[in-house]
Design an enzyme around this catalytic site. Structure first.
Site, PDB file in Angstrom:
ATOM      1  N   GLU A 175      27.910  -7.941  23.381  1.00 24.49           N
ATOM      2  CA  GLU A 175      27.027  -6.805  23.672  1.00 24.49           C
ATOM      3  C   GLU A 175      27.854  -5.530  23.828  1.00 24.49           C
ATOM      4  OE1 GLU A 175      23.683  -5.940  24.122  1.00 24.49           O
ATOM      5  OE2 GLU A 175      24.508  -3.985  24.643  1.00 24.49           O
ATOM      6  N   GLY A 205       0.825  -1.200   0.000  1.00 23.02           N
ATOM      7  CA  GLY A 205       0.000   0.000   0.000  1.00 23.02           C
ATOM      8  C   GLY A 205       0.860   1.250   0.000  1.00 23.02           C
ATOM      9  N   ALA A 241       4.117  -6.474  20.529  1.00 22.26           N
ATOM     10  CA  ALA A 241       2.874  -6.775  19.828  1.00 22.26           C
ATOM     11  C   ALA A 241       1.661  -6.254  20.598  1.00 22.26           C
ATOM     12  CB  ALA A 241       2.765  -8.290  19.618  1.00 22.26           C
ATOM     13  N   ASP A 272       5.011  -0.647  15.829  1.00 22.45           N
ATOM     14  CA  ASP A 272       6.469  -0.486  15.752  1.00 22.45           C
ATOM     15  C   ASP A 272       6.901   0.714  14.919  1.00 22.45           C
ATOM     16  OD1 ASP A 272       6.687  -2.810  17.214  1.00 22.45           O
ATOM     17  OD2 ASP A 272       7.950  -3.866  15.763  1.00 22.45           O
ATOM     18  N   ARG A 282      15.639  -2.637  15.892  1.00 27.68           N
ATOM     19  CA  ARG A 282      14.856  -2.671  14.663  1.00 27.68           C
ATOM     20  C   ARG A 282      14.588  -1.256  14.150  1.00 27.68           C
ATOM     21  NH1 ARG A 282      12.877  -7.490  13.462  1.00 27.68           N
ATOM     22  NH2 ARG A 282      10.975  -6.734  12.471  1.00 27.68           N
ATOM     23  N   GLY A 333      20.068  -8.273  23.608  1.00 28.28           N
ATOM     24  CA  GLY A 333      18.722  -7.806  23.911  1.00 28.28           C
ATOM     25  C   GLY A 333      17.767  -8.991  23.884  1.00 28.28           C
ATOM     26  N   HIS A 345      -3.172 -22.584  46.530  1.00 31.81           N
ATOM     27  CA  HIS A 345      -1.999 -23.332  46.991  1.00 31.81           C
ATOM     28  C   HIS A 345      -2.057 -24.749  46.452  1.00 31.81           C
ATOM     29  CE1 HIS A 345       1.257 -24.725  49.517  1.00 31.81           C
ATOM     30  NE2 HIS A 345       0.519 -25.774  49.824  1.00 31.81           N
TER      31      HIS A 345
HETATM   32  P1  FAD Z   1       4.487  -5.744  12.149  1.00 32.51           P
HETATM   33  O1  FAD Z   1       4.135  -6.942  12.936  1.00 32.51           O
HETATM   34  O2  FAD Z   1       5.887  -5.577  11.711  1.00 32.51           O
HETATM   35  O3  FAD Z   1       3.526  -5.779  10.884  1.00 32.51           O
HETATM   36  C1  FAD Z   1       3.616  -4.840   9.863  1.00 32.51           C
HETATM   37  C2  FAD Z   1       3.011  -5.443   8.607  1.00 32.51           C
HETATM   38  O4  FAD Z   1       2.889  -4.410   7.638  1.00 32.51           O
HETATM   39  C3  FAD Z   1       3.860  -6.519   7.969  1.00 32.51           C
HETATM   40  O5  FAD Z   1       3.068  -7.615   7.593  1.00 32.51           O
HETATM   41  C4  FAD Z   1       4.455  -5.850   6.741  1.00 32.51           C
HETATM   42  O6  FAD Z   1       4.715  -6.755   5.683  1.00 32.51           O
HETATM   43  C5  FAD Z   1       3.317  -4.919   6.375  1.00 32.51           C
HETATM   44  N1  FAD Z   1       3.728  -3.778   5.561  1.00 32.51           N
HETATM   45  C6  FAD Z   1       4.775  -2.934   5.740  1.00 32.51           C
HETATM   46  N2  FAD Z   1       4.751  -1.945   4.806  1.00 32.51           N
HETATM   47  C7  FAD Z   1       3.666  -2.183   4.033  1.00 32.51           C
HETATM   48  C8  FAD Z   1       3.087  -1.529   2.927  1.00 32.51           C
HETATM   49  N3  FAD Z   1       3.606  -0.390   2.441  1.00 32.51           N
HETATM   50  N4  FAD Z   1       1.986  -2.063   2.362  1.00 32.51           N
HETATM   51  C9  FAD Z   1       1.415  -3.212   2.845  1.00 32.51           C
HETATM   52  N5  FAD Z   1       1.929  -3.868   3.903  1.00 32.51           N
HETATM   53  C10 FAD Z   1       3.021  -3.349   4.499  1.00 32.51           C
HETATM   54  N6  FAD Z   1       6.597  -8.726  20.761  1.00 32.51           N
HETATM   55  C11 FAD Z   1       5.916  -9.182  21.819  1.00 32.51           C
HETATM   56  O7  FAD Z   1       5.079  -8.453  22.357  1.00 32.51           O
HETATM   57  N7  FAD Z   1       6.115 -10.435  22.317  1.00 32.51           N
HETATM   58  C12 FAD Z   1       7.026 -11.268  21.775  1.00 32.51           C
HETATM   59  O8  FAD Z   1       7.183 -12.396  22.239  1.00 32.51           O
HETATM   60  C13 FAD Z   1       7.767 -10.828  20.671  1.00 32.51           C
HETATM   61  N8  FAD Z   1       8.681 -11.615  20.097  1.00 32.51           N
HETATM   62  C14 FAD Z   1       9.370 -11.183  19.015  1.00 32.51           C
HETATM   63  C15 FAD Z   1      10.327 -12.007  18.458  1.00 32.51           C
HETATM   64  C16 FAD Z   1      11.060 -11.590  17.377  1.00 32.51           C
HETATM   65  C17 FAD Z   1      12.095 -12.500  16.784  1.00 32.51           C
HETATM   66  C18 FAD Z   1      10.809 -10.305  16.806  1.00 32.51           C
HETATM   67  C19 FAD Z   1      11.556  -9.836  15.604  1.00 32.51           C
HETATM   68  C20 FAD Z   1       9.859  -9.469  17.356  1.00 32.51           C
HETATM   69  C21 FAD Z   1       9.137  -9.890  18.471  1.00 32.51           C
HETATM   70  N9  FAD Z   1       8.200  -9.076  19.084  1.00 32.51           N
HETATM   71  C22 FAD Z   1       7.516  -9.517  20.177  1.00 32.51           C
HETATM   72  C23 FAD Z   1       7.903  -7.728  18.574  1.00 32.51           C
HETATM   73  C24 FAD Z   1       6.623  -7.762  17.712  1.00 32.51           C
HETATM   74  O9  FAD Z   1       6.787  -8.700  16.678  1.00 32.51           O
HETATM   75  C25 FAD Z   1       6.341  -6.389  17.156  1.00 32.51           C
HETATM   76  O10 FAD Z   1       6.318  -5.433  18.189  1.00 32.51           O
HETATM   77  C26 FAD Z   1       4.997  -6.384  16.437  1.00 32.51           C
HETATM   78  O11 FAD Z   1       4.972  -7.315  15.407  1.00 32.51           O
HETATM   79  C27 FAD Z   1       4.683  -4.991  15.904  1.00 32.51           C
HETATM   80  O12 FAD Z   1       3.451  -5.032  15.263  1.00 32.51           O
HETATM   81  P2  FAD Z   1       3.100  -4.029  14.071  1.00 32.51           P
HETATM   82  O13 FAD Z   1       1.697  -4.354  13.683  1.00 32.51           O
HETATM   83  O14 FAD Z   1       3.421  -2.663  14.457  1.00 32.51           O
HETATM   84  O15 FAD Z   1       4.096  -4.397  12.895  1.00 32.51           O
HETATM   85  P1  NAI Z   2      16.977  -4.909  21.660  1.00 34.85           P
HETATM   86  O1  NAI Z   2      16.819  -3.450  21.622  1.00 34.85           O
HETATM   87  O2  NAI Z   2      16.172  -5.704  22.617  1.00 34.85           O
HETATM   88  O3  NAI Z   2      18.500  -5.272  21.957  1.00 34.85           O
HETATM   89  C1  NAI Z   2      19.531  -4.861  21.129  1.00 34.85           C
HETATM   90  C2  NAI Z   2      20.840  -4.990  21.885  1.00 34.85           C
HETATM   91  O4  NAI Z   2      21.891  -4.823  20.966  1.00 34.85           O
HETATM   92  C3  NAI Z   2      21.007  -3.935  22.965  1.00 34.85           C
HETATM   93  O5  NAI Z   2      21.398  -4.534  24.167  1.00 34.85           O
HETATM   94  C4  NAI Z   2      22.064  -3.008  22.389  1.00 34.85           C
HETATM   95  O6  NAI Z   2      22.853  -2.413  23.374  1.00 34.85           O
HETATM   96  C5  NAI Z   2      22.870  -3.983  21.557  1.00 34.85           C
HETATM   97  N1  NAI Z   2      23.619  -3.367  20.458  1.00 34.85           N
HETATM   98  C6  NAI Z   2      23.224  -2.362  19.641  1.00 34.85           C
HETATM   99  N2  NAI Z   2      24.196  -2.088  18.743  1.00 34.85           N
HETATM  100  C7  NAI Z   2      25.211  -2.938  18.994  1.00 34.85           C
HETATM  101  C8  NAI Z   2      26.482  -3.166  18.401  1.00 34.85           C
HETATM  102  N3  NAI Z   2      26.899  -2.445  17.360  1.00 34.85           N
HETATM  103  N4  NAI Z   2      27.279  -4.119  18.924  1.00 34.85           N
HETATM  104  C9  NAI Z   2      26.859  -4.881  19.978  1.00 34.85           C
HETATM  105  N5  NAI Z   2      25.669  -4.707  20.580  1.00 34.85           N
HETATM  106  C10 NAI Z   2      24.845  -3.764  20.089  1.00 34.85           C
HETATM  107  O7  NAI Z   2      16.754  -5.375  20.155  1.00 34.85           O
HETATM  108  P2  NAI Z   2      16.482  -6.793  19.526  1.00 34.85           P
HETATM  109  O8  NAI Z   2      16.928  -7.896  20.396  1.00 34.85           O
HETATM  110  O9  NAI Z   2      16.993  -6.683  18.134  1.00 34.85           O
HETATM  111  O10 NAI Z   2      14.907  -6.857  19.490  1.00 34.85           O
HETATM  112  C11 NAI Z   2      14.172  -5.806  18.876  1.00 34.85           C
HETATM  113  C12 NAI Z   2      12.899  -5.583  19.565  1.00 34.85           C
HETATM  114  O11 NAI Z   2      11.967  -6.616  19.247  1.00 34.85           O
HETATM  115  C13 NAI Z   2      12.976  -5.613  21.083  1.00 34.85           C
HETATM  116  O12 NAI Z   2      13.415  -4.404  21.617  1.00 34.85           O
HETATM  117  C14 NAI Z   2      11.565  -5.880  21.450  1.00 34.85           C
HETATM  118  O13 NAI Z   2      10.868  -4.676  21.432  1.00 34.85           O
HETATM  119  C15 NAI Z   2      11.086  -6.785  20.331  1.00 34.85           C
HETATM  120  N6  NAI Z   2      11.102  -8.172  20.797  1.00 34.85           N
HETATM  121  C16 NAI Z   2      10.301  -8.508  21.845  1.00 34.85           C
HETATM  122  C17 NAI Z   2      10.300  -9.785  22.337  1.00 34.85           C
HETATM  123  C18 NAI Z   2       9.460 -10.099  23.506  1.00 34.85           C
HETATM  124  O14 NAI Z   2       8.601  -9.292  23.839  1.00 34.85           O
HETATM  125  N7  NAI Z   2       9.650 -11.225  24.158  1.00 34.85           N
HETATM  126  C19 NAI Z   2      11.128 -10.836  21.751  1.00 34.85           C
HETATM  127  C20 NAI Z   2      11.966 -10.350  20.686  1.00 34.85           C
HETATM  128  C21 NAI Z   2      11.918  -9.069  20.228  1.00 34.85           C
END
Ligand code: FAD
Ligand code: NAI
Length: 475
Positions: free
Chosen positions: A213, A122, A330, A322, A282, A192, A454
């Site tokens: 880190e 979009g 999420a 995000d 990210r 992280g 409990h």
């Molecule tokens: P997204 O989930 O990124 O969705 C955006 C969507 O928009 C995508 O489908 C993308 O393709 C689409 N899009 C982008 N641009 C366009 C366009 N121009 N036109 C049409 N479609 C488009 N958060 C948690 O709370 N708990 C967790 O356990 C957790 N684990 C995670 C593990 C990993 C490995 C990662 C990477 C993230 C994790 N997160 C977790 C973070 C979570 O995934 C994000 O915070 C969440 O997905 C954000 O939701 P969103 O809707 O903003 O964006």
């Molecule tokens: P993060 O922000 O959690 O951690 C990134 C880490 O990388 C930090 O500790 C930072 O100091 C370090 N870093 C940055 N630049 C660096 C460099 N050049 N060299 C070495 N270390 C460096 O980011 P991450 O793990 O990529 O996850 C992104 C986001 O996705 C999270 O912040 C979170 O919001 C979401 N997420 C949430 C999860 C959950 O809710 N369980 C699971 C996974 C992701």
């Protein structure tokens, strides 16, 4: 002719698909556009969370934890196993099935709620009297018009300069979820949330994992006492965590990856590993939206600029999840999606940023809500702290997992709960009680006086609340 909608949502991650469903529930003619493709090129709504984030990572965390338990803990229960093996292809296949169930679930929810779904990219075309024109570049290009547009385009993994993701050796979260066999050695840059979760998965499956880190402190956003306990547990499990490093160069070749870095003392080191996960945060997804063309303002880091109500610089254009400021979670994205749909309907949708829980799904799990002890100290707030170790909890002993504690922080005078921090078994579930308590502005005594089943891990929550006034019953 353009297809006209009341609300167009761009992105079907947790922020977008939930906003679309809530808008449709409120009676708006709603479209949701998402470009994510499954391996057959078909739609895969759910965004990062469903496809390469929350859901697949938790599937692999669960599978690898079972394997770890079978290998290391079943014997404690008198259960013997011989020839324990792991079929990684099957494990990854199960994860993909779980993802597909969620993709299909969202398509079903769109149908059920009468949200019209468009598969493609979009982008804004123009603003006019009837609202905004949004083009969908997909198999069947379309132009839609919407009175309101909600941008929920999410985020993507940040690359380390000079170390582009190839998803074979240098992996983002995407590649980290589909390594075909456990690497012998795995490097992780960034300790992280992703680094720790994915590092844990592959360590349990047999990899020797080294985490590099940049910051000198481990999990700086987490309460220090909790972070210290978690660091101890991860180190005992075999995760090698090096803090305060400076990455100099990443070279990827046929024999794997070599990372040249300076350690905390400034001494040059090299990490040689089969695979490297780069998890250093990210970046927001705004390319291709034509934000500049339409006058949608971005901040200096590329996030869409919004106010406290998720309103952007353009009238009737909103942004959630995000792609805007705030934690990349999420459930935060979902809450913003609901709040925006309700504001479009003239209601008073609201997101309480003080009570957004965080969970890191490692073992032990880490979960928290509210302020940390270091934040309260920095703010000069008078507080009382109470902790209760799982070691003293009967259910934790029966489970065979007594790592960690529950910690309460309450206002010194009013006893209002200011933060709850947990490291230990089922922290992800236990934190919900603390979120409810804080949302209702409960005192620590309120939790201390509530009857908890409990034996349950939740008794540790009650005891930590009692500990605030130094009157634990079981410790
Ligand atoms: P997204 O989930 O990124 O969705 C955006 C969507 O928009 C995508 O489908 C993308 O393709 C689409 N899009 C982008 N641009 C366009 C366009 N121009 N036109 C049409 N479609 C488009 N958060 C948690 O709370 N708990 C967790 O356990 C957790 N684990 C995670 C593990 C990993 C490995 C990662 C990477 C993230 C994790 N997160 C977790 C973070 C979570 O995934 C994000 O915070 C969440 O997905 C954000 O939701 P969103 O809707 O903003 O964006
Ligand atoms: P993060 O922000 O959690 O951690 C990134 C880490 O990388 C930090 O500790 C930072 O100091 C370090 N870093 C940055 N630049 C660096 C460099 N050049 N060299 C070495 N270390 C460096 O980011 P991450 O793990 O990529 O996850 C992104 C986001 O996705 C999270 O912040 C979170 O919001 C979401 N997420 C949430 C999860 C959950 O809710 N369980 C699971 C996974 C992701």
């Amino acid at each position: 002719m353009n297809k006209a909608f009341d609300v167009i949502v761009i992105g079907a991650g947790p922020g977008g698909y939930i906003a679309a469903i809530r808008a449709a529930q409120l009676g708006f003619n709603t479209a949701c556009i998402d470009e994510w493709k499954n391996e057959k090129g078909g739609p895969a709504p759910g965004g990062t969370c469903t496809n390469v984030g929350c859901i697949p990572s938790k599937a692999l965390l669960q599978s690898s934890e079972y394997f770890d338990h079978a290998g290391h803990h079943f014997a404690d229960h008198g259960i013997g196993l011989s020839n324990l093996s792991v079929d990684i292809a099957k494990m990854l296949g199960r994860k993909d099935t779980v993802v597909k169930q969620n993709n299909d679930g969202i398509l079903y929810l769109f149908k059920k709620n009468k949200v019209t779904f468009f598969h493609g990219r979009g982008s804004f075309v123009s603003a006019g009297d009837n609202g905004y024109e949004v083009a969908v570049a997909g198999a069947k290009p379309e132009v839609l018009t919407g009175k309101h547009v909600v941008v929920a385009t999410g985020s993507s993994a940040r690359e380390l300069p000079g170390a582009a993701f190839d998803e074979v050796n240098v992996l983002s979260n995407d590649g980290a979820l589909r390594i075909p066999a456990a690497p012998k050695t795995l490097g992780v840059i960034g300790s992280g949330v992703i680094g720790l979760e994915m590092g844990s998965v592959w360590r349990r499956l047999g990899a020797e994992v080294t985490v590099l880190e940049a910051l000198p402190t481990f999990l700086g956003a987490v309460d220090e006492q909790i972070a210290k306990e978690a660091h101890k547990a991860f180190t005992e499990q075999g995760l090698k965590i090096q803090l305060g490093v400076k990455i100099n160069e990443v070279k990827s070749g046929k024999k794997g990856v070599s990372v040249a870095y300076a350690d905390a003392a400034g001494v040059a080191q090299t990490l040689q590993c089969d695979k490297l996960i780069v998890s250093i945060g990210r970046v927001p997804n705004t390319t291709g939206l034509n934000a500049k063309g339409i006058g949608l303002r971005l901040d200096e880091r590329g996030f869409i600029e919004v106010d406290g109500d998720c309103k952007t610089s353009l009238p009737n254009v909103w942004a959630v999840g995000d792609v805007v400021r705030g934690p990349m979670l999420a459930h935060k994205a979902e809450e913003e999606g609901v709040a925006v749909a309700e504001r479009i309907a003239g209601q008073h949708g609201h997101v309480n940023f003080n009570t957004i829980p965080w969970v890191i799904y490692t073992s032990p799990e880490i979960a928290w809500v509210g302020q940390t002890e270091q934040q309260l100290k920095a703010a000069g707030r008078a507080y009382k702290a109470g902790t209760f170790p799982f070691m003293a909890n009967g259910r934790a002993r029966a489970l065979g997992d007594t790592t960690g504690m529950v910690k309460f922080l309450a206002d010194a005078k009013t006893d209002e709960i200011l933060g709850v921090h947990i490291v230990g078994p089922q922290a992800s579930e236990l934190i919900a009680e603390a979120v409810v308590a804080m949302e209702f502005k409960a005192s620590a005594e309120d939790i201390a006086r509530i009857c908890h089943a409990h034996p349950s891990l939740s008794e540790a929550t009650k005891e930590a609340a009692l500990a605030v006034d130094k009157r634990t019953l079981n410790f």
